[in-house]
Design an enzyme around this catalytic site. Structure first.
Site, PDB file in Angstrom:
ATOM      1  N   HIS A  95       0.832  -1.204   0.000  1.00 44.54           N
ATOM      2  CA  HIS A  95       0.000   0.000   0.000  1.00 44.54           C
ATOM      3  C   HIS A  95       0.864   1.249   0.000  1.00 44.54           C
ATOM      4  O   HIS A  95       2.031   1.238   0.364  1.00 44.54           O
ATOM      5  CB  HIS A  95      -0.958   0.011   1.195  1.00 44.54           C
ATOM      6  CG  HIS A  95      -0.324   0.431   2.482  1.00 44.54           C
ATOM      7  ND1 HIS A  95      -0.242   1.757   2.874  1.00 44.54           N
ATOM      8  CD2 HIS A  95       0.272  -0.289   3.468  1.00 44.54           C
ATOM      9  CE1 HIS A  95       0.360   1.822   4.051  1.00 44.54           C
ATOM     10  NE2 HIS A  95       0.690   0.602   4.430  1.00 44.54           N
ATOM     11  N   CYS A  96       0.248   2.338  -0.434  1.00 39.75           N
ATOM     12  CA  CYS A  96       0.792   3.686  -0.270  1.00 39.75           C
ATOM     13  C   CYS A  96      -0.385   4.510   0.246  1.00 39.75           C
ATOM     14  O   CYS A  96      -1.333   3.941   0.787  1.00 39.75           O
ATOM     15  CB  CYS A  96       1.402   4.215  -1.575  1.00 39.75           C
ATOM     16  SG  CYS A  96       0.308   4.168  -3.008  1.00 39.75           S
ATOM     17  N   ASN A  97      -0.372   5.807   0.091  1.00 38.99           N
ATOM     18  CA  ASN A  97      -1.491   6.597   0.625  1.00 38.99           C
ATOM     19  C   ASN A  97      -2.795   6.306  -0.095  1.00 38.99           C
ATOM     20  O   ASN A  97      -3.814   6.043   0.525  1.00 38.99           O
ATOM     21  CB  ASN A  97      -1.178   8.095   0.570  1.00 38.99           C
ATOM     22  CG  ASN A  97      -0.143   8.489   1.603  1.00 38.99           C
ATOM     23  OD1 ASN A  97      -0.007   7.847   2.634  1.00 38.99           O
ATOM     24  ND2 ASN A  97       0.607   9.533   1.321  1.00 38.99           N
TER      25      ASN A  97
END
Length: 180
Positions: A95-97
């Site tokens: 994941h990232c933002n």
């Protein structure tokens, strides 16, 4: 393997049998992590906040979503970690933002390196799982270099558009946004 509309709405998308992609909010939802038997979280943000659980391995890739960020420094490490986790019957969540650029880029790398996909094939696959993916132009350049390193050729090229350099696969989409 694709998921139902409900799973897409939850923000967590299944890319392969043991690889998931999401935004930060979905990754920090303990119910999601438990429901999908996530054993490793790869967090591609500068925020190193960890969920506290003994059964969960946590890897932080501290990069910003900027075309100048060298995400490629982590390509092999992350791809190999995803593969190893799957071989140990675990599930990895990257994941990232927003689950759009950094994390999507890392999933593309994994598919190229360990599933023998071209960059074009990997992009089509991940986009079919999570339609909102859109790596930034710098990450595209790094992906193209990586594909060249792996296979000696590139299936995607960067072109000039009214909004700057973009991968050629975005050309039609951009033409619709900026008609002549």
């Amino acid at each position: 393997m694709h998921q139902s509309g409900t799973q897409r709405l939850a923000g967590l998308c299944q890319v392969t049998e043991h690889l998931f992609l999401s935004n930060g909010r979905a990754a920090n939802d303990k119910a999601n992590v438990s429901r999908f038997n996530i054993t490793c979280i790869i967090n591609a943000t500068q925020d190193n906040t960890k969920m506290s659980t003994a059964e969960l391995e946590y890897v932080n890739i501290p990069v910003t979503d900027s075309p100048s960020s060298l995400l490629s420094d982590y390509f092999d490490e992350v791809a190999d970690k995803i593969k190893l986790t799957g071989e140990q019957y675990g599930h990895t969540l990257v994941h990232c933002n927003a689950g759009v650029s950094r994390s999507a880029t890392l999933c593309l790398v994994y598919l190229m390196k360990h599933h023998g996909m071209t960059l074009l094939e990997a992009h089509k696959w991940v986009k079919s799982c999570r339609p909102i993916i859109r790596p930034n132009s710098g990450f595209w350049k790094q992906l193209i270099q990586y594909e060249n390193k792996l296979y000696g050729c590139a299936t995607v090229t960067m072109i000039t558009s009214p909004i700057g350099e973009i991968p050629d696969i975005y050309e039609e989409e951009t033409r619709e946004m900026f008609p002549l």
